[in-house]
Design an enzyme around this catalytic site. Sequence first.
Site, PDB file in Angstrom:
ATOM      1  N   HIS A  93     -11.598 -30.911 -28.848  1.00 40.66           N
ATOM      2  CA  HIS A  93     -11.584 -32.338 -28.327  1.00 40.66           C
ATOM      3  C   HIS A  93     -11.240 -33.415 -29.720  1.00 40.66           C
ATOM      4  CE1 HIS A  93     -15.664 -30.995 -28.145  1.00 40.66           C
ATOM      5  NE2 HIS A  93     -15.985 -32.175 -28.865  1.00 40.66           N
ATOM      6  N   TYR A 110     -13.319 -37.170 -26.367  1.00 41.80           N
ATOM      7  CA  TYR A 110     -12.518 -36.959 -25.178  1.00 41.80           C
ATOM      8  C   TYR A 110     -11.385 -35.996 -25.552  1.00 41.80           C
ATOM      9  CZ  TYR A 110     -14.270 -41.353 -23.634  1.00 41.80           C
ATOM     10  OH  TYR A 110     -14.812 -42.561 -23.158  1.00 41.80           O
ATOM     11  N   THR A 111     -11.308 -35.138 -24.284  1.00 46.06           N
ATOM     12  CA  THR A 111     -10.043 -34.051 -24.302  1.00 46.06           C
ATOM     13  C   THR A 111      -8.768 -34.501 -23.731  1.00 46.06           C
ATOM     14  OG1 THR A 111     -11.891 -32.449 -24.158  1.00 46.06           O
ATOM     15  CG2 THR A 111      -9.708 -31.646 -23.662  1.00 46.06           C
ATOM     16  N   CYS A 265     -18.627 -28.601 -17.755  1.00 42.54           N
ATOM     17  CA  CYS A 265     -18.378 -29.876 -18.088  1.00 42.54           C
ATOM     18  C   CYS A 265     -18.666 -30.914 -16.939  1.00 42.54           C
ATOM     19  CB  CYS A 265     -17.102 -30.115 -18.910  1.00 42.54           C
ATOM     20  SG  CYS A 265     -16.918 -31.482 -19.864  1.00 42.54           S
TER      21      CYS A 265
END
Length: 291
Positions: A93, A110-111, A265
């Site tokens: 990420h 964030y991804t 997640c």
Amino acid sequence: MPSSPAASGNPASDMLRLIAENWVAFAITFVVAAALQVYMFARKALKTKAWLNPEQYQPLRLAQKRNLNHNTLFLRFELPSPNMRLGLPIGQHISFMAKDDDGKDVYRSYTPVSDDDQLGSVDFVIKVYPQGKMTQVLDKMRVGETLMMRGPKGRLQYVPNMKKHIGMLAGGTGITPMYQVLNAIVKNPSDTTSVSVVFGNITEEDILLRTELDNLVKQYPNRVKVHYVLDKPPAGWTGGSGYITADVMKAHLPPPGPGTLVLRCGPGPMMDAMKKALDSIGYGADAQFQF
């Protein structure tokens, strides 16, 4: 018609005379060929160059922004060149850095939902929280403004066929790293991994990337399974309801074993509960990974 000059019988002499008589044409041909080589090399270099730098934050310009639902944004940031790739390994990420309303630095990882096959830009799907310092900054950003990013970062780097089966437990925006891995698996014709996703949300409107997930199920029905679970299901809902329990996991995840890995997640309390449930039904620590 004028006759061609007679050959002298000396090949070297003939070649020198030919070059002397046509030097302009030879020069132009050489310059064009050299320029073409330089262009192709530069184009290849730009296309293969990765933008991310793990050592320092760099600015990216916000090119597109739109609302996906009442509290979720789609954001597209432009890379410096239309032929440049992001350079993010699957499973990792990016760290964002910005200033809040008080001028203090805020950080959040964030991804992207896009991958390295997408050149020239990177896409994110991000849920805005009332108390989220970074998401409040992102919600107020305007197209044309820049945001500082650094990466790659993360402990997982997906390798094709690293496991026979992968289970995914996601809550809310926790689906974004899952989608990144899932999309990479199905795009690789040599990767035969099967994937089972259990995705929890509060309401049906909160389900992110639903169209994309449903399309993958339709395209790869023997390899991709997705089970949605809602806290507040609407009338006529045919998916799961309530919490993601150990029984839900046993019904919708691949069974524990050396060929299985379960990725997690989502919100902290949910992930704590998911770990306890996985532990209780036989998934060892080496069979679980939390983003």
